[in-house]
Structure formats: structure tokens, C-alpha cells
Write an enzyme that holds these catalytic residues in place. Sequence first.
Site, PDB file in Angstrom:
ATOM      1  CG  ASN A 110      -1.722   1.221   1.404  1.00  0.00           C
ATOM      2  OD1 ASN A 110      -1.808   2.042   0.498  1.00  0.00           O
ATOM      3  ND2 ASN A 110      -2.359   1.360   2.564  1.00  0.00           N
ATOM      4  CE  LYS A 128      -0.179   3.219   4.705  1.00  0.00           C
ATOM      5  NZ  LYS A 128      -0.181   3.325   6.143  1.00  0.00           N
ATOM      6  CG  HIS A 140      -5.968   1.704   4.912  1.00  0.00           C
ATOM      7  ND1 HIS A 140      -5.553   2.678   5.804  1.00  0.00           N
ATOM      8  CD2 HIS A 140      -4.955   0.821   4.819  1.00  0.00           C
ATOM      9  CE1 HIS A 140      -4.329   2.387   6.215  1.00  0.00           C
ATOM     10  NE2 HIS A 140      -3.940   1.263   5.627  1.00  0.00           N
ATOM     11  CD  GLU A 159      -3.119   5.397   6.617  1.00  0.00           C
ATOM     12  OE1 GLU A 159      -3.057   5.456   5.373  1.00  0.00           O
ATOM     13  OE2 GLU A 159      -2.217   4.894   7.314  1.00  0.00           O
ATOM     14  CD  GLU A 193      -3.642  -2.697   7.222  1.00  0.00           C
ATOM     15  OE1 GLU A 193      -2.492  -2.895   6.822  1.00  0.00           O
ATOM     16  OE2 GLU A 193      -4.288  -1.684   6.948  1.00  0.00           O
ATOM     17  N   GLY A 198       2.187   2.075  10.664  1.00  0.00           N
ATOM     18  CA  GLY A 198       3.139   3.173  10.508  1.00  0.00           C
ATOM     19  C   GLY A 198       3.830   3.569  11.791  1.00  0.00           C
ATOM     20  CB  SER A 255       4.942  -1.955  11.912  1.00  0.00           C
ATOM     21  OG  SER A 255       4.513  -0.625  12.174  1.00  0.00           O
TER      22      SER A 255
HETATM   23  P1  PGA Z   1       2.627   0.125   7.552  1.00  0.00           P
HETATM   24  O1  PGA Z   1       1.193   0.370   6.877  1.00  0.00           O
HETATM   25  O2  PGA Z   1       3.151  -1.186   6.974  1.00  0.00           O
HETATM   26  O3  PGA Z   1       3.454   1.301   7.124  1.00  0.00           O
HETATM   27  O4  PGA Z   1       2.410   0.032   9.005  1.00  0.00           O
HETATM   28  C1  PGA Z   1       0.297  -0.688   6.656  1.00  0.00           C
HETATM   29  C2  PGA Z   1      -0.992  -0.189   6.073  1.00  0.00           C
HETATM   30  O5  PGA Z   1      -1.416   0.919   6.436  1.00  0.00           O
HETATM   31  O6  PGA Z   1      -1.625  -0.837   5.241  1.00  0.00           O
END
Ligand code: PGA
Length: 247
Positions: A9, A11, A94, A96, A168, A174, A209
Site C-alpha cells: 500500500n 498510500k 483502510h 486511514e 490491521e 506506521g 509495520s
Molecule cells: P505500515 O502500513 O506497513 O506502514 O504500518 C500498513 C498499512 O497501512 O496498510
Amino acid sequence: MNKKILAGNWKMNKTRAEADAFFSETLPHFMKQNARWIIAPSPTLMECSVKAVSNSGIEIFSQNCAWENSGAFTGEMSPTQLKDIGVTGTLIAHSERRQFFGETDENALKRCQSAIKEGLHVIFCVGENLKEREQGITDQVLKSQLSRLCKSFGGSKEIESLLSIAYEPVWAIGTGLTANSQQIADAHSVIFEELQTVNLRPSILYGGSVNPQNLGEISRIQNVGGALVGGASLKAPSYLDLSSALQ
Ligand code: PGA
């Protein structure tokens, strides 16, 4: 049995030149393994990414998808528009999207239904935030985020090849904090059992992560069908390392 999935992803990152550079660095070394390789770039990068990966074994997904195929929906992209440029699937809900853009379980289901109806694969994201984990209500949160989906798709065998779930935990996205193996196993088993009650067995990915160092261990946990990776999917060497780490 579904193939394992590794979905990157991206983003809201990269220009077209940076996306091209990523693919030029990655593709010569990329081995088509017995897994499904996906990258979900920003809308401005999807078309050039589709061109770059043709015949490579990597698929391009969108990070979101509208619930209608056309009309007055400023800022949205429809399933038919995505298919038109060669996109084969989409992330939906997601955290976010939920956190910053008001995505609700209700809208997420509509997006999911319309993408699947058009033959796009959906990675449907669920996960608790830190407060919910601390309150001990992770299981309820996961069940409630899945409940509309279960009602809508329960018992439909054809759906399984078009649907994956990504667990997640919001506090692990993140942040560099990965859920530990037991937390991942517990959450995946709740999701697995919830879906089983309506005869659904889609792949369940873990995200939060994930990196080349922890992916091997994570992908061996029971009911983990792959990973959704943000930060560690952005650089070509790291993406290649992820591709060798997936078990
Ligand atoms: P990250 O993000 O691997 O940077 O923690 C995962 C995601 O948001 O899908």
C-alpha cells in the site's frame, strides 16, 4: 486453497518518475513465486504502474473505489473506471479512510459490493484502535466491522476468489509497533471463525509495520494468508526482500 498475498500500500507517496524508477529497479529481479503480488499506488500512478508491470506477475490495485459506476461523486473513482485502466482490485475501508475521511461500515460495504459485482478483488480492512485494545474489546470491534459483510456475502462461494480481509490493528500502522504473534493469531482466529459462521473462507492478511525481517514469522502464523504492507513496500530493495521473506 488461496495463494498467499503480499499487497504493498503506497498510500499518498511517489511521483510518476519515482514509480517508474521503483519498477525498473524491482522487475528485473522479481521472481514470480507461488503467491499473489499486488501494489496499490495513488490514483495518479495507477495507469503508468499498470503499464510498467504488464506480464510481470504484479497486479495493480486501487486504494479505494466508489459504490456507483458513474455520476455526481466528486473525488471518487468507480469500479468500471478502474477496470478501464487495467486495475484488478482495490483496498476498501483502510483505517486511514475510516479515521481521516469518515468511511463508515455502511459505505464500506457498498463500495465492496459494487467492486465485487464488477469483478474487482477487494481487500477489506478491519482492526481495532489502541483505546479499543486497552478496553479489551478487540473481538467485538472486529466482529462488528465484519457483520455487514457477513450478512451480504455469507454462503457465496464465488465471492472467496474476489475477497480478502486485512487485519490491521490501527496502533500498529506506521508506528513500528507490530502486533505480537499471539495477538495476530488471536485476531485472525476471531475473524476466521466469524467468517466461518456464514461459510466464507477468504484469505486473511495481516498489516501493521510489516517488514522483511518480521514477515517470515508473521506469514507462518495460523490463518495468516499474507500481508498488507505500507512503508516497507515503498523502496525496491525492501519490496524484493519482502518477496523472498513471504512463506
Ligand atoms: P505500515 O502500513 O506497513 O506502514 O504500518 C500498513 C498499512 O497501512 O496498510
